[in-house]
Enzyme design. Structure first.
Site, PDB file in Angstrom:
ATOM      1  N   ASP A  15      68.098  67.155  98.330  1.00 26.60           N
ATOM      2  CA  ASP A  15      68.478  68.536  98.040  1.00 26.60           C
ATOM      3  C   ASP A  15      67.694  69.518  98.916  1.00 26.60           C
ATOM      4  OD1 ASP A  15      69.870  70.517  96.781  1.00 26.60           O
ATOM      5  OD2 ASP A  15      68.687  70.483  94.936  1.00 26.60           O
ATOM      6  N   ASN A  63      80.795  68.478  95.081  1.00 30.74           N
ATOM      7  CA  ASN A  63      80.565  69.178  96.351  1.00 30.74           C
ATOM      8  C   ASN A  63      81.848  69.661  97.029  1.00 30.74           C
ATOM      9  OD1 ASN A  63      77.649  67.213  97.372  1.00 30.74           O
ATOM     10  ND2 ASN A  63      77.778  69.122  96.204  1.00 30.74           N
TER      11      ASN A  63
END
Length: 240
Positions: A15, A63
């Site tokens: 991340d 996503n």
């Protein structure tokens, strides 16, 4: 770093790529590209540490909500990574695999991933699994659907359904559960990553953004793991 109790399987939630780029006034896709470089550097440096499996969260089922440009950029980086393997790593010992529902990807990308898995399947070094269009809940849902279909077709009976059988129907079948999961960028959530497999995983959270994560940070995470008291719901009587 001590050599004892090195986790055999480490999951990584990579991340912070977008934030890394934003801090430098760069397009988000360049953050993802730098993140791919960080992964490459880590894999090469991790040889010899005793880690056998590394699973990385590359693209989640959620996503797709990102901008079209960012999604295209991530897919392009994956293509580049596959091509790089064929160009530079064909003679290396990395084994590359994937988990997730690849049916949503373009046909050429599905084909490239299948080819990569085939040519590397007999490698004996680090087993890299890329979680692509992956979500833990989606994985469990698809496993349940396959189990239900096999019950319907009398391939298995309902009393055959155990935790071990469910694990065998997951995308990760054949790979041991991760002992350690690393999450960069300081976020305190699992983000739907390896929900079944991580039931007893140790988590290591760092504020570092993924493109800045180094082999020294990786070793630090392993060192912290080595000092955890893993009881799996029981008690370590020697420490009471």
């Amino acid at each position: 770093m001590a050599t004892k109790e090195v986790p055999k399987h480490i999951g990584i939630i990579m991340d912070g790529n977008g934030r890394w780029a934003k801090k430098r006034l760069l397009p988000r896709v360049l953050g993802h590209r730098q993140g791919a470089i960080a992964l490459d550097n880590l894999l090469n440096a991790a040889k010899g540490l005793g880690v056998e499996h590394i699973t990385v969260y590359a693209f989640s089922t959620e996503n797709w909500k990102r901008t079209e440009d960012e999604v295209k950029g991530i897919m392009g980086i994956l293509r580049d990574y596959i091509n790089k393997y064929f160009r530079e790593y064909a003679d290396s010992d990395f084994r590359v695999d994937s988990i997730g529902d690849l049916s949503a990807l373009s046909e050429d990308l599905q084909r490239d991933i299948a080819n990569l898995k085939e040519v590397s399947k007999n490698k004996t070094g680090i087993h890299l699994t890329i979680a692509m269009n992956y979500g833990g809940r989606d994985e469990i849902k698809r496993a349940v659907q396959k189990i239900a279909e096999d019950v319907k077709n009398n391939k298995i009976n309902t009393e055959d359904i155990t935790e071990g059988l469910i694990s065998d129907y997951l995308d990760s079948a054949g790979t041991p559960d991760p002992e350690l999961i690393i999450r960069t960028s300081g976020e305190l959530r699992t983000s739907n990553f390896l929900m079944w497999q991580s039931a007893y995983s140790e988590y290591y959270i760092t504020d570092k953004l993924w493109p800045d994560f180094t082999i020294d940070d990786f070793k630090e995470a392993i060192s912290v793991y080595q000092n955890r008291d893993r009881r799996f719901g029981g008690r370590n009587e020697a420490k009471q």
